[in-house]
Design a protein around this motif. Structure first.
Motif, PDB file in Angstrom:
ATOM      1  N   ARG A 113       1.020  -1.118  -0.066  1.00  0.00           N
ATOM      2  CA  ARG A 113       0.109   0.030  -0.091  1.00  0.00           C
ATOM      3  C   ARG A 113       0.949   1.248   0.027  1.00  0.00           C
ATOM      4  O   ARG A 113       2.040   1.110   0.443  1.00  0.00           O
ATOM      5  CB  ARG A 113      -1.037  -0.068   1.026  1.00  0.00           C
ATOM      6  N   VAL A 118      -3.511   3.631  -1.298  1.00  0.00           N
ATOM      7  CA  VAL A 118      -3.746   2.807  -2.786  1.00  0.00           C
ATOM      8  C   VAL A 118      -3.112   1.525  -2.339  1.00  0.00           C
ATOM      9  O   VAL A 118      -1.874   1.317  -2.173  1.00  0.00           O
ATOM     10  CB  VAL A 118      -3.248   3.542  -3.941  1.00  0.00           C
ATOM     11  N   GLY A 126      -3.559  -0.749  -8.827  1.00  0.00           N
ATOM     12  CA  GLY A 126      -3.907  -0.283  -7.363  1.00  0.00           C
ATOM     13  C   GLY A 126      -5.381   0.021  -7.212  1.00  0.00           C
ATOM     14  O   GLY A 126      -6.283   0.235  -8.388  1.00  0.00           O
ATOM     15  N   THR A 127      -6.050  -0.121  -5.872  1.00  0.00           N
ATOM     16  CA  THR A 127      -7.150   0.053  -5.713  1.00  0.00           C
ATOM     17  C   THR A 127      -7.198   1.138  -4.427  1.00  0.00           C
ATOM     18  O   THR A 127      -6.465   0.818  -3.608  1.00  0.00           O
ATOM     19  CB  THR A 127      -8.020  -0.933  -5.490  1.00  0.00           C
ATOM     20  N   GLN A 128      -7.988   2.276  -4.353  1.00  0.00           N
ATOM     21  CA  GLN A 128      -8.137   3.152  -3.253  1.00  0.00           C
ATOM     22  C   GLN A 128      -8.913   2.865  -2.307  1.00  0.00           C
ATOM     23  O   GLN A 128     -10.159   2.324  -2.475  1.00  0.00           O
ATOM     24  CB  GLN A 128      -8.669   4.583  -3.896  1.00  0.00           C
TER      25      GLN A 128
END
Length: 127
Positions: free
Chosen positions: A38, A93, A120-122
């Motif tokens: 992250r 992220v 990536g994913t928030q």
């Protein structure tokens, strides 16, 4: 083209839960060792958790131990990160990464050892 695709991010209140997923495109994940990293604004990317190819070993950063659980379903070609008791400091992220190297407790969090990365994913934890 070999890709990893993360999903499941979003906005959640402190104390809430989210489950992130990581799937592969162009190759199968079952022989790879997978980690979640992250990156928060203004900070370096850090290792969150790691799982061996057969799911026999998992490692976690101290900051998430006891709250996050990493798992995988090789039949589905998907890796998961169950995040419970989320805190504002978990906001970042989140990226999944794959390596063909069998890593251990002392080196799983080294970013350069991973060959493939997702976009990536928030995850935002806020009241």
């Amino acid at each position: 083209q070999l890709q990893l695709v993360e999903s499941g991010g979003g906005v959640v209140q402190p104390g809430g839960s989210l489950r992130l997923s990581c799937a592969s495109s162009g190759f199968t994940l079952d022989t790879y060792y997978i980690a979640w990293f992250r990156q928060a604004p203004g900070k370096e990317r850090e290792g969150v958790s790691y799982i061996s190819s057969d799911a026999g070993r998992t490692y976690y950063a101290d900051s998430v131990k006891g709250r996050f659980t990493m798992s995988r379903d090789n039949a589905k070609g998907t890796v998961y990160l169950q995040m419970n008791s989320l805190k504002p400091e978990d906001t970042a992220v989140y990226y999944c990464a794959a390596t063909s190297l069998n890593l251990y407790r002392h080196n799983w969090y080294h970013r350069l050892t991973y060959d493939y990365w997702g976009q990536g994913t928030q995850v935002t934890v806020s009241s």
